[in-house]
Write a protein that holds these residues in place. Structure first.
Motif, mmCIF file in Angstrom:
data_model
loop_
_atom_site.group_PDB
_atom_site.id
_atom_site.type_symbol
_atom_site.label_atom_id
_atom_site.label_comp_id
_atom_site.label_asym_id
_atom_site.label_seq_id
_atom_site.Cartn_x
_atom_site.Cartn_y
_atom_site.Cartn_z
ATOM 1 N N MET A 177 -23.272 15.953 -36.112
ATOM 2 C CA MET A 177 -23.293 17.131 -36.974
ATOM 3 C C MET A 177 -21.952 17.867 -36.794
ATOM 4 O O MET A 177 -21.506 18.105 -35.688
ATOM 5 C CB MET A 177 -24.467 18.044 -36.586
ATOM 6 C CG MET A 177 -24.551 19.300 -37.419
ATOM 7 S SD MET A 177 -25.942 20.378 -36.998
ATOM 8 C CE MET A 177 -27.310 19.455 -37.625
ATOM 9 N N SER A 178 -21.343 18.263 -37.903
ATOM 10 C CA SER A 178 -20.052 18.942 -37.825
ATOM 11 C C SER A 178 -20.230 20.402 -37.412
ATOM 12 O O SER A 178 -21.322 20.970 -37.500
ATOM 13 C CB SER A 178 -19.340 18.868 -39.178
ATOM 14 O OG SER A 178 -19.947 19.758 -40.087
ATOM 15 N N ARG A 179 -19.140 20.990 -36.968
ATOM 16 C CA ARG A 179 -19.134 22.400 -36.549
ATOM 17 C C ARG A 179 -19.598 23.299 -37.691
ATOM 18 O O ARG A 179 -20.401 24.208 -37.496
ATOM 19 C CB ARG A 179 -17.732 22.760 -36.093
ATOM 20 C CG ARG A 179 -17.550 24.196 -35.653
ATOM 21 C CD ARG A 179 -16.139 24.417 -35.168
ATOM 22 N NE ARG A 179 -15.901 23.709 -33.931
ATOM 23 C CZ ARG A 179 -15.978 24.264 -32.722
ATOM 24 N NH1 ARG A 179 -16.224 25.528 -32.592
ATOM 25 N NH2 ARG A 179 -15.782 23.549 -31.628
ATOM 26 N N ALA A 180 -19.074 23.072 -38.878
ATOM 27 C CA ALA A 180 -19.431 23.900 -40.038
ATOM 28 C C ALA A 180 -20.924 23.787 -40.348
ATOM 29 O O ALA A 180 -21.576 24.792 -40.652
ATOM 30 C CB ALA A 180 -18.602 23.493 -41.245
ATOM 31 N N GLU A 181 -21.472 22.597 -40.271
ATOM 32 C CA GLU A 181 -22.907 22.414 -40.532
ATOM 33 C C GLU A 181 -23.740 23.107 -39.462
ATOM 34 O O GLU A 181 -24.781 23.701 -39.752
ATOM 35 C CB GLU A 181 -23.248 20.923 -40.571
ATOM 36 C CG GLU A 181 -22.677 20.197 -41.762
ATOM 37 C CD GLU A 181 -22.848 18.683 -41.658
ATOM 38 O OE1 GLU A 181 -22.864 18.048 -42.722
ATOM 39 O OE2 GLU A 181 -22.965 18.161 -40.526
ATOM 40 N N LEU A 182 -23.283 23.032 -38.220
ATOM 41 C CA LEU A 182 -23.989 23.684 -37.118
ATOM 42 C C LEU A 182 -24.025 25.201 -37.320
ATOM 43 O O LEU A 182 -25.075 25.842 -37.190
ATOM 44 C CB LEU A 182 -23.325 23.331 -35.791
ATOM 45 C CG LEU A 182 -23.977 23.849 -34.517
ATOM 46 C CD1 LEU A 182 -25.411 23.342 -34.401
ATOM 47 C CD2 LEU A 182 -23.182 23.403 -33.308
ATOM 48 N N VAL A 183 -22.867 25.794 -37.649
ATOM 49 C CA VAL A 183 -22.786 27.239 -37.871
ATOM 50 C C VAL A 183 -23.614 27.624 -39.097
ATOM 51 O O VAL A 183 -24.323 28.636 -39.096
ATOM 52 C CB VAL A 183 -21.324 27.700 -38.014
ATOM 53 C CG1 VAL A 183 -21.242 29.160 -38.443
ATOM 54 C CG2 VAL A 183 -20.582 27.502 -36.690
ATOM 55 N N GLU A 184 -23.571 26.798 -40.134
ATOM 56 C CA GLU A 184 -24.363 27.081 -41.334
ATOM 57 C C GLU A 184 -25.860 27.057 -41.018
ATOM 58 O O GLU A 184 -26.618 27.916 -41.482
ATOM 59 C CB GLU A 184 -24.043 26.049 -42.414
ATOM 60 C CG GLU A 184 -24.697 26.355 -43.744
ATOM 61 C CD GLU A 184 -24.311 25.342 -44.810
ATOM 62 O OE1 GLU A 184 -25.070 25.240 -45.790
ATOM 63 O OE2 GLU A 184 -23.271 24.669 -44.672
ATOM 64 N N GLY A 185 -26.274 26.122 -40.184
ATOM 65 C CA GLY A 185 -27.681 26.062 -39.780
ATOM 66 C C GLY A 185 -28.088 27.295 -38.978
ATOM 67 O O GLY A 185 -29.176 27.862 -39.180
#
Length: 163
Positions: free
Chosen positions: A1-9
């Motif tokens: 999972m990318s950093r951006a996806e993690l923060v978005e989650g």
């Protein structure tokens, strides 16, 4: 999972809670900014992918941002108060410098200068105020005040040599 996806989650799950918490501490607009800043700063956390970020971590981050904002506002308020006090003192000196006994022709020559140059010369030469203090009193940068003083003195010098 990318950093951006993690923060978005994390934002999807906890944005409302962080915003509600920030809203208890400050006004709506500032709470919006604080909440967005919490999630934006997550993008800079080292090894974010390896960490478990809890809601308490996010709330503490929001709390720290609000505290920092209040400290900054307090410093700015104290600085404004000091600046106002310095300006009042410099304005008193400026008013007094107009009454400094000088040659009548020098006063006439000073009166021919533009207001900003005349004030710069009176504050720095007649009142012996430092460039920094005079610039605070006039609400301009030191370089601007220095230019005004130089131009005013140059014009006065031209008038004196022509007389």
């Amino acid at each position: 999972m990318s950093r951006a996806e993690l923060v978005e989650g994390l934002a999807d799950r906890y944005y409302a809670r962080v915003h509600a918490f920030a809203r208890q501490l400050t006004d709506r607009s500032t709470a919006d900014d604080i909440t967005q800043e919490v999630f934006a700063r997550l993008m800079t956390v080292e090894a974010l992918e390896d960490r478990t970020i809890s809601v308490s971590y996010l709330l503490k981050a929001a709390h720290n941002l609000v505290r920092g904002l209040h400290r900054k506002e307090g410093r700015a308020s104290r600085s404004r108060e000091q600046l106002v006090q310095q300006m009042r003192e410099a304005q008193k000196r400026l008013a007094q410098s107009a009454d400094v006994p000088t040659d009548a022709s020098v006063n006439r020559w000073l009166d021919t200068l533009p207001q900003h140059e005349r004030d710069a010369v009176r504050l720095t030469v007649c009142s012996d105020l430092s460039l920094k203090d005079a610039s605070v009193a006039m609400g301009v940068r030191v370089t601007t005040l220095t230019n005004w003083k130089y131009r005013g003195l140059r014009k006065l010098g031209e008038k004196v040599s022509a007389a």
